[in-house]
Motif scaffolding. Structure first.
Motif, PDB file in Angstrom:
ATOM      1  N   UNK A   1      14.511  -4.492  -8.129  1.00 15.47           N
ATOM      2  CA  UNK A   1      14.836  -3.213  -8.765  1.00 15.47           C
ATOM      3  C   UNK A   1      13.571  -2.493  -9.224  1.00 15.47           C
ATOM      4  N   UNK A   2      12.601  -3.243  -9.722  1.00 17.93           N
ATOM      5  CA  UNK A   2      11.312  -2.653 -10.118  1.00 17.93           C
ATOM      6  C   UNK A   2      10.617  -2.068  -8.886  1.00 17.93           C
ATOM      7  N   UNK A   3      10.618  -2.830  -7.790  1.00 19.44           N
ATOM      8  CA  UNK A   3       9.985  -2.345  -6.556  1.00 19.44           C
ATOM      9  C   UNK A   3      10.651  -1.064  -6.062  1.00 19.44           C
ATOM     10  N   UNK A   4      11.968  -1.007  -6.160  1.00 21.35           N
ATOM     11  CA  UNK A   4      12.683   0.210  -5.762  1.00 21.35           C
ATOM     12  C   UNK A   4      12.215   1.397  -6.599  1.00 21.35           C
ATOM     13  N   UNK A   5      12.074   1.187  -7.907  1.00 20.30           N
ATOM     14  CA  UNK A   5      11.642   2.279  -8.788  1.00 20.30           C
ATOM     15  C   UNK A   5      10.192   2.675  -8.532  1.00 20.30           C
ATOM     16  N   UNK A   6       9.402   1.778  -7.934  1.00 21.93           N
ATOM     17  CA  UNK A   6       8.006   2.064  -7.596  1.00 21.93           C
ATOM     18  C   UNK A   6       7.874   2.709  -6.215  1.00 21.93           C
ATOM     19  N   UNK A   7       9.008   2.986  -5.575  1.00 27.84           N
ATOM     20  CA  UNK A   7       8.966   3.705  -4.312  1.00 27.84           C
ATOM     21  C   UNK A   7       9.303   2.887  -3.084  1.00 27.84           C
ATOM     22  N   UNK A   8       9.513   1.602  -3.228  1.00 21.74           N
ATOM     23  CA  UNK A   8       9.919   0.776  -2.087  1.00 21.74           C
ATOM     24  C   UNK A   8      11.428   0.895  -1.901  1.00 21.74           C
ATOM     25  N   UNK A   9      11.835   2.053  -1.381  1.00 18.70           N
ATOM     26  CA  UNK A   9      13.264   2.343  -1.240  1.00 18.70           C
ATOM     27  C   UNK A   9      13.597   3.063   0.068  1.00 18.70           C
TER      28      UNK A   9
END
Length: 132
Positions: free
Chosen positions: A81-89
């Motif tokens: 979820x942290x990675x998603x918020x950092x742009x890995x989405x």
């Protein structure tokens, strides 16, 4: 295929053990055990995991792999979820399954700068691969 060879190389070197100073080095590969979170172009694109014990890291060409043992399944999912918020989405793919009491989880996604992260979790080990 290249990714599989990369992971097999890391696993082989990690299982073979290291020299007295806990590292193996050749012209293209360095494997370290019980290390600090590396600082390189790949790790600068993600947050440092705040769980488990960092047990090994390998950087080859345009790929980076790190293994985190003693990982908790929920901590890994929170990290994703942290990675998603950092742009890995971008182009996200998720696989989650439990069989015979073993939880398996995979997440892969890219960011707008062309990096892709691949998270694998099973049997309290989290593997993080970042490549460009």
């Amino acid at each position: 295929m290249r990714k599989i060879l990369f992971i097999l190389l890391f696993t082989f070197l990690f299982l073979m053990g290291c020299s007295a100073k806990d590292s193996v080095t050749d012209q293209t590969t360095e494997v370290e055990k019980n290390l600090q979170w590396p600082d390189n172009e790949f790790t600068q694109t993600v947050s440092k995991p705040d769980f488990g014990v960092l047990k090994g890291a390998v950087e080859i060409d345009e790929e980076f792999f790190v293994s985190v043992t003693d990982s908790d399944f929920e901590d890994v999912k929170d990290y994703v979820e942290i990675l998603k918020s950092e742009g890995y989405n971008i182009d996200q793919k998720v696989f989650e399954e439990e069989a015979l009491g073993i939880e398996v989880y995979n997440y892969t996604a890219s960011n707008e700068n062309g990096y892709t992260v691949y998270i694998e979790y099973s049997v309290r080990v989290c593997s993080i691969t970042i490549y460009k």
